[in-house]
Motif scaffolding. Structure first.
Motif, mmCIF file in Angstrom:
data_model
loop_
_atom_site.group_PDB
_atom_site.id
_atom_site.type_symbol
_atom_site.label_atom_id
_atom_site.label_comp_id
_atom_site.label_asym_id
_atom_site.label_seq_id
_atom_site.Cartn_x
_atom_site.Cartn_y
_atom_site.Cartn_z
ATOM 1 N N VAL A 2 0.849 -1.187 0.000
ATOM 2 C CA VAL A 2 0.000 0.000 0.000
ATOM 3 C C VAL A 2 0.885 1.238 0.000
ATOM 4 C CG1 VAL A 2 -1.794 1.281 1.171
ATOM 5 C CG2 VAL A 2 -1.821 -1.219 1.226
ATOM 6 N N GLU A 3 0.758 2.020 -1.060
ATOM 7 C CA GLU A 3 1.524 3.253 -1.177
ATOM 8 C C GLU A 3 0.765 4.425 -0.568
ATOM 9 O OE1 GLU A 3 1.995 0.906 -5.107
ATOM 10 O OE2 GLU A 3 0.378 1.519 -3.744
ATOM 11 N N SER A 4 1.502 5.391 -0.082
ATOM 12 C CA SER A 4 0.914 6.634 0.415
ATOM 13 C C SER A 4 1.953 7.739 0.316
ATOM 14 C CB SER A 4 0.446 6.481 1.860
ATOM 15 O OG SER A 4 1.528 6.178 2.711
ATOM 16 N N GLY A 5 1.489 8.981 0.499
ATOM 17 C CA GLY A 5 2.406 10.113 0.532
ATOM 18 C C GLY A 5 2.411 10.970 -0.712
ATOM 19 N N SER A 17 5.627 6.326 0.958
ATOM 20 C CA SER A 17 5.760 5.141 1.794
ATOM 21 C C SER A 17 5.113 3.956 1.100
ATOM 22 C CB SER A 17 5.078 5.358 3.152
ATOM 23 O OG SER A 17 5.666 6.421 3.858
ATOM 24 N N CYS A 18 5.689 2.793 1.325
ATOM 25 C CA CYS A 18 5.137 1.538 0.814
ATOM 26 C C CYS A 18 5.038 0.590 2.003
ATOM 27 C CB CYS A 18 6.040 0.963 -0.264
ATOM 28 S SG CYS A 18 5.574 -0.705 -0.810
ATOM 29 N N ALA A 19 3.818 0.392 2.489
ATOM 30 C CA ALA A 19 3.593 -0.488 3.628
ATOM 31 C C ALA A 19 3.342 -1.902 3.135
ATOM 32 C CB ALA A 19 2.410 0.011 4.447
ATOM 33 N N ALA A 20 4.132 -2.837 3.626
ATOM 34 C CA ALA A 20 4.055 -4.228 3.186
ATOM 35 C C ALA A 20 3.405 -5.099 4.252
ATOM 36 C CB ALA A 20 5.449 -4.757 2.870
ATOM 37 N N SER A 21 2.608 -6.055 3.807
ATOM 38 C CA SER A 21 2.008 -7.018 4.715
ATOM 39 C C SER A 21 1.859 -8.353 4.011
ATOM 40 C CB SER A 21 0.653 -6.523 5.234
ATOM 41 O OG SER A 21 -0.252 -6.353 4.165
ATOM 42 N N GLY A 22 1.709 -9.404 4.806
ATOM 43 C CA GLY A 22 1.536 -10.741 4.236
ATOM 44 C C GLY A 22 2.840 -11.455 3.948
#
Length: 128
Positions: free
Chosen positions: A5-8, A21-26
């Protein structure tokens, strides 16, 4: 499942700065390389930057060298792209991606776009 998920993104004047930002999960970010790509309207997607997991080695497209900095915070499962001295030609939707490989893959000196997992992108507009 793997999610990015990118943001900013946002609107910024020429010469300004943004941090994506690139939030990683999984998956465990520590072990894998993450790349940043961008696509401007009417243009093909291009690789901008990448950071490997094994030695934190980095790649930058020539047009952003000296202006963009990629970094990672494994504790926060997040990769950042600090963008300074932004230019109108940096306007694009920016995506982070991974192929769950530990190193950045280059093809003929350019970041390989054959990634398996992509975020939905964040729009960066550089305009006065």
């Amino acid at each position: 499942q793997v999610q990015l998920v990118e943001s900013g993104g946002g609107l910024v004047q020429p010469g300004g700065s943004l941090r994506l930002s690139c939030a990683a999960s999984g998956f465990t970010l520590d072990y894998y390389a993450i790349g940043w790509f961008r696509q401007a309207p009417g243009k093909e997607r291009e690789g901008v930057s990448c950071i490997s997991s094994s030695d934190d080695s980095t790649y930058y497209q020539d047009s952003v060298k000296g202006r963009f900095t990629i970094s990672r915070d494994n504790a926060k499962s997040t990769v950042y792209l600090q963008m300074n001295s932004l230019k109108p030609e940096d306007t694009a939707t920016y995506y982070c991606a991974t192929d769950l490989y530990s190193r950045c893959r280059l093809v003929n000196g350019f970041l390989d776009g054959g990634m398996d997992y992509w975020g939905k992108g964040t729009l960066v507009t550089v305009s006065s």
